[in-house]
Scaffold this active site. Sequence first.
Site: not given
Length: 306
Positions: A141-142, A220
């Site tokens: 995700h990051e 996000e």
Amino acid sequence: MAGSKFIPDRGLTTRMVLTMSLLGIVYVAFIILLILVGMPWYLVVLVIGGFALVQYVSSDKIAMYSMGAREVTPQQAPELHAVVDRLCAMADMPKPKVAVADTDVPNAFATGHNEKNAVVCVTTGILRRLEPVELEAVLAHELSHVAHRDVMVMTIAGFLGIVAGFLTQMGLRFAAFGGGGRSNNGGPAPAVIALGVVLISAIVWALSFLLTRVLSRYRELSADRAAAYLTGRPSSLGSALTKITGDMARIPSRDLRQVEPFNAFFFTPAFSKSGFSMSQLIATHPPVEQRLAQLADISRRLGQGA
């Protein structure tokens, strides 16, 4: 994101371009209005240019210092580096620096204005709580934030709000203690100029705040999608999200407030207020339920395609 195997997201690209364009218009209008209300042009250039330079060049260092994070070598954190190495190979992207922040708040974030100085940081709290597959999903995700370059966009977008907030505070102090007499050249009183700066800065801060919040929530969801498809295990990301969100309630409020300024960059917010609020308008992240629903939908799609 050239060369990256993270799934492309035209929606995110469109929103980043739109946000930066709108902020650019606000930015130009901000400068013009500050000069029109009587603020010297050289002071406007000095303040805004100085903030822009510091924010752009040192954003990663400021974030690392504020979080008490330190870069770790493969020898110091072999398992963590191994996960990042594997994900970067899967995504076909340059490996960022890897850092660890010594705090029990379970979270992770990415920072840096380009891939060359990008940093992916995890907290000791998240390392203690997550299983290896869950940690891999969070790191994916990051890394997708770095690959999509939305960290850079958020850094630049956040700068305007910082400048506006700074000028608002300085203008209020000057208006309170600067006196109400007219200027030596017969122009408006310094206090009047200060109040004009405060009004304009407050409006600009509010606009930049709302624009960056809208972009932050979408990015996000985009990072969740990219991580789920890269790893092929959306359930692991959902498990990590559920575990972190649940454990956040057990962290002392004092610790959560200390890291709350980084919420926009965190994997999940470090602090949330209960009861009625305008949370949907000012939130840095979409609701957990929405993120989990998206991951569940991806799981079904991957299952159907298997």
